[in-house]
Design an enzyme around this catalytic site. Structure first.
Site, PDB file in Angstrom:
ATOM      1  N   LYS A  13      -6.910 -51.591  36.373  1.00  0.00           N
ATOM      2  CA  LYS A  13      -4.948 -51.701  36.461  1.00  0.00           C
ATOM      3  C   LYS A  13      -4.357 -53.068  35.828  1.00  0.00           C
ATOM      4  CE  LYS A  13      -5.166 -53.163  40.853  1.00  0.00           C
ATOM      5  NZ  LYS A  13      -6.172 -52.321  41.569  1.00  0.00           N
ATOM      6  N   ARG A  88       0.601 -54.048  48.649  1.00  0.00           N
ATOM      7  CA  ARG A  88      -1.533 -53.495  48.685  1.00  0.00           C
ATOM      8  C   ARG A  88      -0.979 -53.181  50.973  1.00  0.00           C
ATOM      9  NH1 ARG A  88      -4.288 -56.200  45.484  1.00  0.00           N
ATOM     10  NH2 ARG A  88      -6.694 -55.885  44.882  1.00  0.00           N
ATOM     11  N   ARG A 127     -18.277 -55.121  36.346  1.00  0.00           N
ATOM     12  CA  ARG A 127     -17.720 -55.851  36.241  1.00  0.00           C
ATOM     13  C   ARG A 127     -18.559 -57.282  37.066  1.00  0.00           C
ATOM     14  NH1 ARG A 127     -11.328 -55.996  38.372  1.00  0.00           N
ATOM     15  NH2 ARG A 127     -12.517 -56.173  40.399  1.00  0.00           N
ATOM     16  N   ARG A 133     -17.576 -62.226  40.399  1.00  0.00           N
ATOM     17  CA  ARG A 133     -16.883 -62.378  40.798  1.00  0.00           C
ATOM     18  C   ARG A 133     -17.435 -62.259  42.593  1.00  0.00           C
ATOM     19  NH1 ARG A 133     -11.134 -59.386  39.922  1.00  0.00           N
ATOM     20  NH2 ARG A 133     -11.668 -58.905  41.907  1.00  0.00           N
ATOM     21  N   ARG A 144     -14.217 -52.436  49.842  1.00  0.00           N
ATOM     22  CA  ARG A 144     -12.482 -52.342  49.419  1.00  0.00           C
ATOM     23  C   ARG A 144     -12.016 -51.280  48.695  1.00  0.00           C
ATOM     24  NH1 ARG A 144     -13.678 -55.928  43.783  1.00  0.00           N
ATOM     25  NH2 ARG A 144     -10.406 -56.328  43.978  1.00  0.00           N
TER      26      ARG A 144
HETATM   27  P1  AMP Z   1      -7.306 -58.581  42.906  1.00  0.00           P
HETATM   28  O1  AMP Z   1      -7.718 -59.011  41.825  1.00  0.00           O
HETATM   29  O2  AMP Z   1      -6.786 -57.167  42.818  1.00  0.00           O
HETATM   30  O3  AMP Z   1      -8.533 -56.889  42.566  1.00  0.00           O
HETATM   31  O4  AMP Z   1      -7.382 -58.851  44.347  1.00  0.00           O
HETATM   32  C1  AMP Z   1      -8.746 -59.323  44.714  1.00  0.00           C
HETATM   33  C2  AMP Z   1      -8.847 -59.179  46.260  1.00  0.00           C
HETATM   34  O5  AMP Z   1      -7.732 -60.472  47.129  1.00  0.00           O
HETATM   35  C3  AMP Z   1      -8.527 -58.299  47.348  1.00  0.00           C
HETATM   36  O6  AMP Z   1      -9.917 -57.485  47.349  1.00  0.00           O
HETATM   37  C4  AMP Z   1      -7.930 -58.996  48.468  1.00  0.00           C
HETATM   38  O7  AMP Z   1      -8.450 -59.790  49.198  1.00  0.00           O
HETATM   39  C5  AMP Z   1      -7.165 -59.925  47.826  1.00  0.00           C
HETATM   40  N1  AMP Z   1      -5.986 -59.654  47.683  1.00  0.00           N
HETATM   41  C6  AMP Z   1      -4.965 -59.411  46.227  1.00  0.00           C
HETATM   42  N2  AMP Z   1      -3.906 -58.806  45.987  1.00  0.00           N
HETATM   43  C7  AMP Z   1      -3.726 -58.429  47.609  1.00  0.00           C
HETATM   44  C8  AMP Z   1      -2.357 -57.822  48.508  1.00  0.00           C
HETATM   45  N3  AMP Z   1      -1.421 -57.939  47.665  1.00  0.00           N
HETATM   46  N4  AMP Z   1      -2.311 -58.672  49.164  1.00  0.00           N
HETATM   47  C9  AMP Z   1      -3.304 -58.708  50.215  1.00  0.00           C
HETATM   48  N5  AMP Z   1      -4.726 -59.457  49.889  1.00  0.00           N
HETATM   49  C10 AMP Z   1      -4.437 -59.264  48.331  1.00  0.00           C
END
Ligand code: AMP
Length: 188
Positions: A13, A88, A127, A133, A144
């Protein structure tokens, strides 16, 4: 133009969104990035958010929506934006719909990046080595993926019923995926 990207962690994404930002000239709004900024501030809120993230759980809907609605009111988002990793949950999708409706705005398209679980896990672990991370270790990655299936995948039906969903095979090389996205976004 307003496009939502949906896909399990590791589907690409962020990568595809960044390319589309350049092509369309509208900002990428990543709630993951916003939450990492909050964590970086080292406040009590940041520590609370970090607890969710490092255990592979989602941050609370109301917190994420508050950050997103503040960002959406900024001038650079008025022409459109790309939603990276948001919404999400069904609750977030409903809150976004209500917000956009109040602003007289709509979504144009929802792009689902669909990839095989083996491809996702190997990308995420790679990654983890590169970006270090905290939420990319093997156990958190599995968690996840479970959270994605349980809480985010129901959004596919939600947007399918609004005729907004376009599914793209994200097992292909990034360049190939981007070509398909360009064709879809060009026709939207
Ligand atoms: P990402 O960078 O999009 O992979 O997000 C990393 C982490 O941030 C996710 O695994 C969630 O813990 C949190 N997160 C990101 N976006 C959301 C969202 N829209 N709602 C809730 N938690 C989020």
């Amino acid at each position: 133009m307003r496009i939502v990207f949906i896909g399990p962690p590791g589907a690409g994404k962020g990568t595809q969104c960044k390319r589309l930002v350049q092509w369309l000239g509208i900002p990428q709004l990543s709630t993951g990035e916003m939450l990492r900024e909050v964590i970086g501030q080292g406040t009590a809120l940041g520590r609370w958010v970090s607890g969710h993230m490092t255990s592979g759980q989602l941050a609370p809907d109301h917190l994420v929506m508050r950050m997103m609605s503040r960002r959406l009111r900024e001038p650079d988002c008025q022409r459109g934006c790309l939603f990276d990793g948001f919404p999400r949950t069904i609750v977030q999708a409903q809150l976004l719909d209500e917000f956009l409706q109040r602003q007289g705005q709509t979504l144009d398209m929802v792009l689902e990046l669909d990839a095989q679980p083996e491809v996702l896990v190997s990308r995420l672990l790679r990654r983890a080595d590169i970006e270090n991370r905290g939420d990319d270790d093997w156990e958190t990655v599995q968690q996840r993926l479970v959270v994605y299936q349980r809480q985010t995948a129901p959004l596919l039906d939600y947007y399918r019923s609004q005729n907004l969903l376009v599914t793209i095979n994200a097992d292909q090389k990034p360049d190939e995926v981007f070509e398909v996205i360009q064709a879809a976004a060009g026709g939207a």
